[in-house]
Write a protein that holds these residues in place. Structure first.
Motif, short mmCIF file in Angstrom:
data_model
loop_
_atom_site.label_atom_id
_atom_site.label_comp_id
_atom_site.label_asym_id
_atom_site.label_seq_id
_atom_site.Cartn_x
_atom_site.Cartn_y
_atom_site.Cartn_z
N ALA A 100 0.83 -1.21 0.00
CA ALA A 100 0.00 0.00 0.00
C ALA A 100 0.86 1.25 0.00
O ALA A 100 0.54 2.24 -0.69
N ALA A 101 1.97 1.23 0.75
CA ALA A 101 2.87 2.39 0.78
C ALA A 101 3.45 2.64 -0.61
O ALA A 101 3.55 3.80 -1.06
N GLY A 102 3.84 1.58 -1.28
CA GLY A 102 4.37 1.74 -2.65
C GLY A 102 3.31 2.30 -3.59
O GLY A 102 3.60 3.17 -4.42
N ALA A 105 2.89 5.97 -2.96
CA ALA A 105 4.01 6.73 -3.55
C ALA A 105 3.79 6.88 -5.05
O ALA A 105 4.03 7.96 -5.62
N GLY A 106 3.33 5.81 -5.70
CA GLY A 106 3.07 5.89 -7.14
C GLY A 106 1.96 6.87 -7.47
O GLY A 106 2.06 7.65 -8.42
N ALA A 107 0.88 6.83 -6.66
CA ALA A 107 -0.23 7.74 -6.90
C ALA A 107 0.20 9.19 -6.72
O ALA A 107 -0.19 10.07 -7.51
N THR A 222 -0.31 3.70 -10.13
CA THR A 222 -0.55 3.20 -8.77
C THR A 222 -0.41 1.68 -8.72
O THR A 222 0.26 1.13 -7.83
N LEU A 223 -1.04 1.00 -9.68
CA LEU A 223 -0.92 -0.46 -9.73
C LEU A 223 0.52 -0.87 -9.99
O LEU A 223 1.04 -1.82 -9.37
N SER A 224 1.16 -0.16 -10.92
CA SER A 224 2.56 -0.45 -11.26
C SER A 224 3.45 -0.31 -10.02
O SER A 224 4.30 -1.17 -9.74
N ALA A 225 3.26 0.77 -9.27
CA ALA A 225 4.08 1.02 -8.09
C ALA A 225 3.81 -0.03 -7.01
O ALA A 225 4.74 -0.48 -6.32
#
Length: 333
Positions: A100-102, A105-107, A222-225
């Motif tokens: 979730a943190a990743g 960060a992506g979002a 977001t999914l990628s991150a």
């Protein structure tokens, strides 16, 4: 979506699951220097595959090339380590929180970049800049252990996400790779996947046709991150140590980018086959050089990476998957 849409994933995962059984044979023929080393290499390859599959969502399907996926890998890795060592969270519970943190960060990075209408090389460079900023902050912040990094205590128990047998970690990583492949296939077959490809091919035309391009790109990054953060968390759990240069170093951004290019960008299995090709040929080069000269030559695997990249760009722009489709015209992705 039908069950048969996922049959190729089941076949590939089953073949990969058989690899540890072949390790003793490879060691016996001299193609591998040791069983433990080979299993560790397979686990490392699966971790890189996860990062490459994550990159492929935004870069391959969506055309949003990132040079800084280390920002998401490192966030997942540090979140996994910090939650355990600073807050006493069980590592199994820490894993989804790290993911979730990743994703967050992506979002955040995606929102800032896409709202500013950054595209192409500008988007690539801003992601690289964010990764470097994260690296500098992690190198200085007390909660990340500063330059010393974080050492996760060794306590071999399944409840601690640590296994006595190396093969157990391999099968866990393989299960996560299989899950990510299923997610990627679902994306390919979904309306969101169609929008993503439309944005990649012509963003202005997609917007004119009514596609909310900002929303599509934000969902993709977001999914990628989040997927890349899985790789980071798994890395921490495997090696039980993380520092800023490992977590946010350029090496993982390069690996996540190169694997889809070599394997087949924007394809389901491209990142997986690209990773196996890169790491496999890199290790064979090390073994061959050692056999010829009686000593290791540091960096020879990087030379192999460079040669493969040049060959792929010059002769196989669609990567290993493109070559396979020429040899087997009806072969699926």
């Amino acid at each position: 979506m039908r069950l048969r849409d996922f049959r190729s994933i089941a076949l590939v995962v089953a073949l990969l699951a058989a690899l540890p059984l072949a390790v003793p044979l490879l060691v016996g023929t001299g193609l591998a220097v040791g069983a433990n080393l080979l299993v560790n290499l397979l686990v490392f390859a699966l971790i890189i595959t996860l990062a490459a599959q994550g990159w492929n969502i935004a870069g391959g399907y969506g055309g949003q090339f990132s040079f800084g996926h280390a920002a998401f890998f490192g966030t997942g890795a540090y979140a996994q380590a910090i939650l355990q060592t600073r807050f006493g969270v069980n590592p199994w519970a820490a894993l989804p929180l790290a993911v979730a943190a990743g994703g967050l960060a992506g979002a955040a990075i995606g929102y800032l970049a896409f709202r500013a209408r950054l595209r192409g090389s500008y988007f690539a460079l801003v992601t690289l800049a964010f990764a470097e900023v994260f690296r500098i902050l992690a190198n200085a912040a007390p909660i990340t252990g500063g330059a010393a990094g974080i050492l996760v205590p060794l306590d071999v128990r399944i409840g601690n996400f640590q296994f006595a047998a190396r093969e157990a970690f391999f099968y866990l990583a393989l299960a996560l790779v299989g899950l990510v492949l299923v997610i990627n296939r679902a994306v390919e077959l979904s309306r969101f996947g169609a929008y993503l490809v439309a944005v990649r091919e012509n963003e202005d035309a997609a917007r004119a046709l009514g596609v909310d391009t900002l929303r599509v790109k934000l969902k993709a990054i977001t999914l990628s991150a989040a997927i890349t953060a899985v790789a980071g968390a798994l890395y921490t759990q495997k090696f039980l140590y993380i520092d800023a240069n490992i977590a946010y170093g350029s090496w993982i951004s390069v690996e996540a980018l190169l694997a889809p290019i070599i394997g087949g960008i924007g394809t389901l299995f491209g990142p997986l086959f690209g990773t196996l090709t890169l790491l496999g040929l890199g290790e064979l080069a090390k073994i061959g050089i050692h056999a010829l000269f009686g000593a290791a030559v540091p960096g020879v695997d990087l030379v192999v990476y460079g040669v493969l990249l040049i060959l792929a760009i010059a002769f196989a722009p669609q990567g290993v998957m493109g070559l396979a489709s020429r040899l087997v015209p009806r072969g699926g992705r």
